[in-house]
Motif scaffolding. Structure first.
Motif, PDB file in Angstrom:
ATOM      1  N   PHE A  41      11.402 -21.305  21.679  1.00  0.00           N
ATOM      2  CA  PHE A  41      11.128 -20.896  23.169  1.00  0.00           C
ATOM      3  C   PHE A  41      12.187 -20.298  24.033  1.00  0.00           C
ATOM      4  O   PHE A  41      12.224 -19.846  24.801  1.00  0.00           O
ATOM      5  CB  PHE A  41      10.316 -22.148  23.604  1.00  0.00           C
ATOM      6  N   ASN A  42      13.600 -20.665  23.375  1.00  0.00           N
ATOM      7  CA  ASN A  42      14.512 -19.865  24.056  1.00  0.00           C
ATOM      8  C   ASN A  42      14.864 -18.474  23.562  1.00  0.00           C
ATOM      9  O   ASN A  42      14.972 -18.562  25.036  1.00  0.00           O
ATOM     10  CB  ASN A  42      15.689 -20.879  22.852  1.00  0.00           C
ATOM     11  N   SER A  91      12.772 -16.405  25.963  1.00  0.00           N
ATOM     12  CA  SER A  91      12.354 -16.427  27.738  1.00  0.00           C
ATOM     13  C   SER A  91      13.841 -15.606  27.808  1.00  0.00           C
ATOM     14  O   SER A  91      13.342 -15.037  29.173  1.00  0.00           O
ATOM     15  CB  SER A  91      13.823 -18.064  28.397  1.00  0.00           C
ATOM     16  N   GLU A  92      13.985 -14.643  27.013  1.00  0.00           N
ATOM     17  CA  GLU A  92      15.234 -13.313  26.877  1.00  0.00           C
ATOM     18  C   GLU A  92      13.798 -11.800  26.676  1.00  0.00           C
ATOM     19  O   GLU A  92      15.294 -10.942  26.892  1.00  0.00           O
ATOM     20  CB  GLU A  92      16.363 -13.431  25.722  1.00  0.00           C
ATOM     21  N   ARG A 121       4.376 -13.708  30.149  1.00  0.00           N
ATOM     22  CA  ARG A 121       3.668 -15.041  30.301  1.00  0.00           C
ATOM     23  C   ARG A 121       3.749 -16.301  28.672  1.00  0.00           C
ATOM     24  O   ARG A 121       3.098 -15.823  28.006  1.00  0.00           O
ATOM     25  CB  ARG A 121       2.293 -15.734  31.190  1.00  0.00           C
ATOM     26  N   ARG A 136       3.238 -22.678  25.239  1.00  0.00           N
ATOM     27  CA  ARG A 136       3.439 -23.471  24.544  1.00  0.00           C
ATOM     28  C   ARG A 136       2.123 -24.713  24.034  1.00  0.00           C
ATOM     29  O   ARG A 136       1.940 -25.234  24.799  1.00  0.00           O
ATOM     30  CB  ARG A 136       4.648 -24.040  24.599  1.00  0.00           C
ATOM     31  N   ASN A 170      11.987 -11.216  19.618  1.00  0.00           N
ATOM     32  CA  ASN A 170      11.552 -10.395  20.587  1.00  0.00           C
ATOM     33  C   ASN A 170      11.558  -8.915  20.434  1.00  0.00           C
ATOM     34  O   ASN A 170      10.984  -7.902  20.975  1.00  0.00           O
ATOM     35  CB  ASN A 170      12.472 -10.365  22.019  1.00  0.00           C
TER      36      ASN A 170
END
Length: 354
Positions: free
Chosen positions: A105-106, A109-110, A116, A119, A228
């Motif tokens: 999740f970190n 966030s990038e 959206r 979790r 990502n």
């Protein structure tokens, strides 16, 4: 107090992990609580409150007590050690899973595209229920991310069978079926809301030091560093607007999960084994202490008879010195002898007056 009474007393002081099923967010808290109770019951309060103690310290302490008592509870100790291994391994798995999720999740966030992220989404219908580790809504697709944090190399065959590799293949699960069920339930939700959106499935490995071979075309596998890029570079037309993503995120987020899971180690057996072991060792230690405090009586031991020569009262040192003078051959006889005798009488008189 009997050993059985003490065992029941110990059991009554352990309150955590008392239910059969727990939510994911409860399980680790309960297991840590049970560990703390055992630490407090094993060590004195001052020692336990210093912190830094684990279930392994309990195991080591009871092992030493058993050795000191001649191995009186070796069978019970062996059972408890086995329980500790199961308990610790299962908890490590939970912690590892949480760590993998946080890393994922970190990373999400990038993301450099509009998105959206939701979790631990729980979905179900009349025949199936599942949990999605992460759902990522983007303009071009909705992504289901299954998070794995393992230290073992992985092989997934063409049918979606998931194996851990090493000296031999160890079957873990039918991940193909799991991913298909997750996709179908999410597609049904999107359809019910009036959306026809491509669904992409990816199995993510947060540990990039392992080797992963995936022969199944149903889903993609990747490492954390690739996630990502995989989402951002997805080819396709934009089908979701900002308002659509907001609406879907609100809908999915409103689903309150009720899934509960068992602790995959027999904690009730672990409690009973611990209480039995503690009670037996405490009784043995108490018996040994009582025996040590009693005086030893041996009928064969005869009282010591003091040495009569040593028991005689010794003469005063001054008299002993004067006596040696009187016994000197140069003093004996004649005036010397008389003088010596007179000296002794004077010294005795002086000593009595002291």
């Amino acid at each position: 107090m009997t050993a059985e009474m003490r065992m029941n007393e110990i059991l009554n002081n352990m309150h955590y992990c008392s239910k059969d099923l727990y939510r994911r967010d409860e399980m680790l808290f309960e297991m840590n609580g049970l560990e703390k109770e055992m630490i407090n019951l094993t060590f004195n309060r001052e020692h336990a409150d210093q912190g830094g103690l684990w279930i392994r310290d309990v195991e080591d302490h009871l092992t030493r007590l058993n050795e000191e008592n001649g191995g009186i509870a070796s069978e019970e100790l062996e059972q408890f050690v086995t329980d500790c291994i199961d308990f610790t391994n299962f908890r490590k798995g939970i912690i590892s899973g949480y760590k993998g999720e946080e890393m994922t999740f970190n990373k999400l966030s990038e993301l450099k595209i509009e998105n959206r992220v939701l979790r631990n989404v729980e979905l179900s219908d009349e025949s199936a229920k599942t949990e999605l580790d992460a759902v990522v809504l983007t303009p071009k697709a909705v992504w289901i991310v299954e998070i794995k944090n393992t230290k073992k190399d992985i092989f997934i065959d063409e049918h979606g069978q998931y194996y851990r590799t090493g000296e031999y293949l160890r079957w873990d699960s039918d991940i193909g079926y799991k991913m298909r069920m997750k996709s179908e339930l999410l597609a049904k939700l999107l359809h019910d809301e009036g959306y026809d959106v491509p669904i992409k499935c990816v199995v993510l490995f947060s540990n990039n030091r392992i080797e992963v071979q995936n022969k199944c075309k149903q889903f993609t596998t990747c490492f954390l560093s690739q996630l990502n890029y995989l989402i951002e570079e997805n080819i396709g037309e934009a089908v979701l607007k900002t308002t659509d993503m907001n609406e879907l995120a609100a809908k999915i987020g409103s689903i309150v999960g009720t899934d509960t899971f068992p602790i995959k180690t027999d904690v009730e057996k672990m409690k009973r084994d611990y209480a039995t072991l503690m009670a037996k060792l405490e009784m043995a230690n108490e018996l040994a202490t009582t025996t040590d405090d009693e005086p030893v009586v041996d009928d064969d031991i005869q009282p010591e008879v003091p040495d009569m020569k040593e028991a005689k009262s010794k003469r005063h040192p001054v008299l002993e010195w004067v006596g040696r003078i009187a016994r000197n051959p140069y003093v004996r006889g004649g005036a010397g002898s008389i003088a010596a005798a007179g000296l002794i009488m004077l010294v005795k008189t002086a000593i009595k007056r002291l």
